[in-house]
Design an enzyme around this catalytic site. Structure first.
Site, PDB file in Angstrom:
ATOM      1  CE  LYS A  10      -3.110   2.651   2.980  1.00  0.00           C
ATOM      2  NZ  LYS A  10      -2.195   3.807   3.009  1.00  0.00           N
ATOM      3  CG  LEU A  65      -1.800  -0.700   6.565  1.00  0.00           C
ATOM      4  CD1 LEU A  65      -0.787  -0.868   5.453  1.00  0.00           C
ATOM      5  CD2 LEU A  65      -1.104  -0.759   7.924  1.00  0.00           C
ATOM      6  CG  ASP A  66      -3.687   5.021  10.495  1.00  0.00           C
ATOM      7  OD1 ASP A  66      -4.760   4.410  10.650  1.00  0.00           O
ATOM      8  OD2 ASP A  66      -2.893   5.270  11.421  1.00  0.00           O
ATOM      9  CE1 TYR A  67      -5.849   9.546   1.678  1.00  0.00           C
ATOM     10  CE2 TYR A  67      -4.270  11.085   2.617  1.00  0.00           C
ATOM     11  CZ  TYR A  67      -5.077  10.683   1.566  1.00  0.00           C
ATOM     12  OH  TYR A  67      -5.091  11.410   0.402  1.00  0.00           O
TER      13      TYR A  67
END
Length: 372
Positions: free
Chosen positions: A82, A116-118
């Site tokens: 990501k 997962l965070d931005y």
């Protein structure tokens, strides 16, 4: 057949809500399935369901839009690298990019394992099986997650070792974290952290509690599956025998020490063009013809006429009843405007380029005379 199917290993034994089982089977999200039940699209043995609270032990006899749910299939697991700046969700009301915007076409319906965070990057697991997703997410299974964090500030190894006992921040209890100081780079530090739970923004909040400001966070491992050399934005699939071996360790409650890497899935080839496309050449710039050079000391242009060396003096308009001056009079100053004498002396004609000889100054007198 409708749906993606589930694996035999994830088939439930106790009755559960049908919306939950269909979501694990990869039919749709749980909320979407509840809407499908309200629209009368789901039935059991030909009888349309009217509530999502219906309990079933299996999906045998369940149909969606009149089509039976597919037979169970083996679960599949993917590793996605990501990038930062994308959301771990299917769609965003604000129109921000999501992980599904970065995934290649042709993949089955995938469910993210955790989030997962931005601004967090790194390894994100995606699976076709809801049961496997739940096994990987539960803290009770003890699946480790490894992170590397770059943070601004000062921290000691002793402070990081205290996290092994867990910490409570703003009333939230965080479990044991194995943290080690990796290296220092100027005012920043790199820290490696290993934890077995994935609470919302856990790593960032714990490091902020220590007075650090996290500027970059990368997840490098989830269980035995490592990020390796997988490029940013690329996805790879875990081989089936590696996945089966991992699920066996989960069933036994043991830990796998063998790292599992994945190969990048080939990207779909771009569509072929109908024919060769000619690239237009840039328009040619017309060269400016060289004009007469204005550089000091440059040779004059052969096609240019030379101007006379002597600048002609403008003649003022004559007053009435006043004789014109002689044409060969070259006197300067105010006397040149006076009338010429009646019988002037003949002036010798001067050749072009003629000039009076310059008189070189003599030697300076010696002694004190002439000094000021």
């Amino acid at each position: 057949m409708y749906g993606r199917g589930v694996s035999h290993a994830s088939a439930p034994k106790e009755p559960q809500r049908i919306a939950k089982l269909l979501a694990r089977a990869g039919i749709a999200s749980r909320r979407e399935i509840e809407r499908m039940i309200a629209d009368g699209r789901i039935a059991i043995d030909g009888k349309t369901l009217d509530t999502p609270a219906t309990l079933v032990a299996s999906l045998h006899g369940v149909t969606v839009d009149g089509s039976p749910v597919e037979a169970p299939r083996p679960a599949r697991l993917f590793v996605f690298h990501k990038p930062a700046g994308v959301l771990t969700t299917e769609r965003d009301p604000k129109g921000r990019p999501t992980i599904y915007d970065r995934l290649p076409k042709g993949l089955p319906r995938l469910i993210p394992v955790g989030r997962l965070d931005y601004n967090t990057e790194g390894l994100l697991l995606l699976t076709t099986d809801g049961g496997l997703k739940r096994q990987l997410e539960l803290p009770s299974t003890g699946v480790e997650r490894a992170y590397r964090a770059r943070a601004y500030g000062e921290v000691s190894q002793a402070q990081l070792e205290e996290l092994i006992e867990g910490v409570e921040i703003d009333g939230i209890r965080y479990g044991a974290i194995d943290a080690n100081l990796e290296r220092r780079t100027g005012a920043n530090v790199w820290i490696e952290l290993i934890l077995t739970e994935g609470k919302n923004r856990e790593v960032r909040r714990v490091l902020e509690h220590l007075g650090l400001e996290v500027s970059r966070l990368i997840r490098t491992r989830y269980g035995p599956f490592v990020l390796g050399d997988l490029p940013v934005g690329a996805i790879g699939e875990v081989r089936q025998h590696d996945l089966v071996a991992f699920r066996q360790t989960l069933a036994k409650g043991t830990k796998s020490d063998t790292a599992v890497e994945v190969a990048t899935l080939p990207s779909p080839a771009p569509p072929a063009r109908a024919g060769p496309v000619e690239t237009p050449s840039p328009p040619s710039r017309a060269r400016k013809q060289p004009g007469p050079s204005t550089r000091p000391g440059a040779a004059p242009d052969a096609n240019r006429k030379r101007a006379p060396r002597g600048k002609p003096r403008a003649t003022a308009p004559l007053a009435p009843n006043r004789p014109a001056p002689a044409s060969d009079d070259r006197r300067r100053g105010p006397k040149a405007d006076m009338a010429a004498p009646s019988d002037p002396k003949p002036t010798p004609k001067r050749r072009p380029g003629w000039a009076r000889p310059k008189i070189k100054p003599g030697p300076k007198p010696r002694g004190g005379r002439g000094r000021k």
